[in-house]
Motif scaffolding. Structure first.
Motif, mmCIF file in Angstrom:
data_model
loop_
_atom_site.group_PDB
_atom_site.id
_atom_site.type_symbol
_atom_site.label_atom_id
_atom_site.label_comp_id
_atom_site.label_asym_id
_atom_site.label_seq_id
_atom_site.Cartn_x
_atom_site.Cartn_y
_atom_site.Cartn_z
ATOM 1 N N THR A 98 0.829 -1.200 0.000
ATOM 2 C CA THR A 98 0.000 0.000 0.000
ATOM 3 C C THR A 98 0.865 1.251 0.000
ATOM 4 O OG1 THR A 98 -1.728 -1.167 1.200
ATOM 5 C CG2 THR A 98 -1.814 1.230 1.259
ATOM 6 N N ILE A 99 1.852 1.291 0.881
ATOM 7 C CA ILE A 99 2.725 2.463 0.950
ATOM 8 C C ILE A 99 3.524 2.614 -0.334
ATOM 9 C CG2 ILE A 99 4.729 3.445 2.126
ATOM 10 C CD1 ILE A 99 3.544 2.400 4.734
ATOM 11 N N THR A 100 3.991 1.514 -0.896
ATOM 12 C CA THR A 100 4.733 1.577 -2.156
ATOM 13 C C THR A 100 3.871 2.164 -3.262
ATOM 14 O OG1 THR A 100 6.124 -0.292 -1.550
ATOM 15 C CG2 THR A 100 5.976 0.220 -3.898
ATOM 16 N N ASP A 101 2.632 1.727 -3.356
ATOM 17 C CA ASP A 101 1.729 2.268 -4.378
ATOM 18 C C ASP A 101 1.519 3.764 -4.185
ATOM 19 O OD1 ASP A 101 1.500 -0.278 -5.432
ATOM 20 O OD2 ASP A 101 -0.474 -0.668 -4.515
ATOM 21 N N GLU A 102 1.312 4.170 -2.945
ATOM 22 C CA GLU A 102 1.118 5.595 -2.662
ATOM 23 C C GLU A 102 2.382 6.388 -2.952
ATOM 24 O OE1 GLU A 102 -0.325 5.796 1.362
ATOM 25 O OE2 GLU A 102 -2.174 4.738 0.849
ATOM 26 N N PHE A 103 3.530 5.841 -2.558
ATOM 27 C CA PHE A 103 4.806 6.516 -2.810
ATOM 28 C C PHE A 103 5.069 6.643 -4.307
ATOM 29 C CE2 PHE A 103 9.459 6.471 -3.351
ATOM 30 C CZ PHE A 103 9.800 7.594 -2.603
ATOM 31 N N SER A 104 4.839 5.592 -5.049
ATOM 32 C CA SER A 104 5.082 5.601 -6.499
ATOM 33 C C SER A 104 4.209 6.615 -7.224
ATOM 34 C CB SER A 104 4.856 4.204 -7.082
ATOM 35 O OG SER A 104 5.835 3.322 -6.596
ATOM 36 N N ALA A 105 3.045 6.904 -6.679
ATOM 37 C CA ALA A 105 2.130 7.859 -7.313
ATOM 38 C C ALA A 105 2.545 9.316 -7.088
ATOM 39 C CB ALA A 105 0.711 7.643 -6.786
ATOM 40 N N LEU A 106 3.490 9.553 -6.174
ATOM 41 C CA LEU A 106 3.915 10.923 -5.882
ATOM 42 C C LEU A 106 4.765 11.504 -6.999
ATOM 43 C CD1 LEU A 106 5.041 10.499 -2.151
ATOM 44 C CD2 LEU A 106 2.890 11.504 -2.983
ATOM 45 N N THR A 107 4.777 12.817 -7.082
ATOM 46 C CA THR A 107 5.702 13.505 -7.989
ATOM 47 C C THR A 107 7.114 13.380 -7.431
ATOM 48 O OG1 THR A 107 5.574 15.620 -6.832
ATOM 49 C CG2 THR A 107 3.921 15.218 -8.587
ATOM 50 N N ILE A 108 8.095 13.671 -8.253
ATOM 51 C CA ILE A 108 9.486 13.631 -7.783
ATOM 52 C C ILE A 108 9.676 14.601 -6.626
ATOM 53 C CG2 ILE A 108 11.865 14.218 -8.411
ATOM 54 C CD1 ILE A 108 11.354 12.875 -11.112
ATOM 55 N N ASP A 109 9.143 15.816 -6.743
ATOM 56 C CA ASP A 109 9.275 16.792 -5.661
ATOM 57 C C ASP A 109 8.669 16.278 -4.362
ATOM 58 O OD1 ASP A 109 10.601 18.579 -7.295
ATOM 59 O OD2 ASP A 109 8.863 19.882 -7.611
ATOM 60 N N ALA A 110 7.507 15.661 -4.444
ATOM 61 C CA ALA A 110 6.848 15.136 -3.247
ATOM 62 C C ALA A 110 7.644 13.978 -2.654
ATOM 63 C CB ALA A 110 5.420 14.700 -3.576
ATOM 64 N N LYS A 111 8.226 13.137 -3.504
ATOM 65 C CA LYS A 111 9.063 12.037 -3.004
ATOM 66 C C LYS A 111 10.276 12.588 -2.264
ATOM 67 C CE LYS A 111 7.919 8.573 -6.492
ATOM 68 N NZ LYS A 111 8.390 7.766 -7.626
ATOM 69 N N VAL A 112 10.910 13.601 -2.852
ATOM 70 C CA VAL A 112 12.085 14.196 -2.223
ATOM 71 C C VAL A 112 11.716 14.774 -0.860
ATOM 72 C CG1 VAL A 112 13.746 16.104 -2.376
ATOM 73 C CG2 VAL A 112 13.356 14.623 -4.360
ATOM 74 N N LYS A 113 10.633 15.523 -0.797
ATOM 75 C CA LYS A 113 10.220 16.123 0.477
ATOM 76 C C LYS A 113 9.937 15.060 1.525
ATOM 77 C CE LYS A 113 8.406 20.362 -1.492
ATOM 78 N NZ LYS A 113 7.217 21.159 -1.813
ATOM 79 N N LEU A 114 9.226 14.024 1.142
ATOM 80 C CA LEU A 114 8.900 12.952 2.076
ATOM 81 C C LEU A 114 10.170 12.259 2.561
ATOM 82 C CD1 LEU A 114 6.108 10.332 1.672
ATOM 83 C CD2 LEU A 114 8.374 9.687 2.418
ATOM 84 N N LEU A 115 11.072 11.937 1.653
ATOM 85 C CA LEU A 115 12.283 11.207 2.029
ATOM 86 C C LEU A 115 13.229 12.057 2.867
ATOM 87 C CD1 LEU A 115 12.905 9.165 -1.224
ATOM 88 C CD2 LEU A 115 12.042 8.321 0.984
ATOM 89 N N VAL A 116 13.289 13.347 2.593
ATOM 90 C CA VAL A 116 14.117 14.221 3.435
ATOM 91 C C VAL A 116 13.536 14.290 4.842
ATOM 92 C CG1 VAL A 116 14.830 16.625 3.783
ATOM 93 C CG2 VAL A 116 15.133 15.548 1.552
ATOM 94 N N HIS A 117 12.227 14.382 4.932
ATOM 95 C CA HIS A 117 11.597 14.371 6.258
ATOM 96 C C HIS A 117 11.860 13.033 6.953
ATOM 97 C CE1 HIS A 117 8.211 15.916 8.931
ATOM 98 N NE2 HIS A 117 8.731 14.876 9.519
#
Length: 107
Positions: free
Chosen positions: A5-24
């Motif tokens: 579930t988390i992988t599907d949600e993560f994969s749907a994010l934009t690159i910017d959103a992925k970067v923000k989430l991973l930095v957090h």
């Protein structure tokens, strides 16, 4: 099946959103690492845990670097999510990393 579930949600994010989430999330990992220190000293009370956190931190920040540099040879999203969320050798670590990732997702 939390990882799927988390992988599907993560994969749907934009690159910017992925970067923000991973930095957090990387910041959340530094907070988890603080619990490995022996209070009042320079010693490490939980070296195994600190090594696991450091390895995940390395993979996460490398993935962020690859995203920012448009490196398509990076880990697939599902591999990164398994690294972050699945700790079969230590269920306690797994629970902590999943909680930290959820905090990163929700703030």
């Amino acid at each position: 099946m939390i990882t799927r579930t988390i992988t599907d949600e993560f994969s749907a994010l934009t690159i910017d959103a992925k970067v923000k989430l991973l930095v957090h999330f990387a910041h959340e990992l530094t907070i988890l690492a603080r619990d490995t220190y022996e209070r009042g000293t320079d010693s490490v009370a939980a070296p195994e845990r600190l090594r696991v956190i450091n390895e995940i931190q390395h993979r996460v920040t490398s993935f962020v670097d690859d995203l920012l540099n448009e490196n398509n040879g990076r880990y697939p999203d599902e591999v990164l999510m398994k690294i972050i969320l699945e700790q079969p050798a230590n269920p306690h670590f797994q629970e902590q990393f999943q909680r930290a990732f959820k905090r990163a997702c929700c703030t």
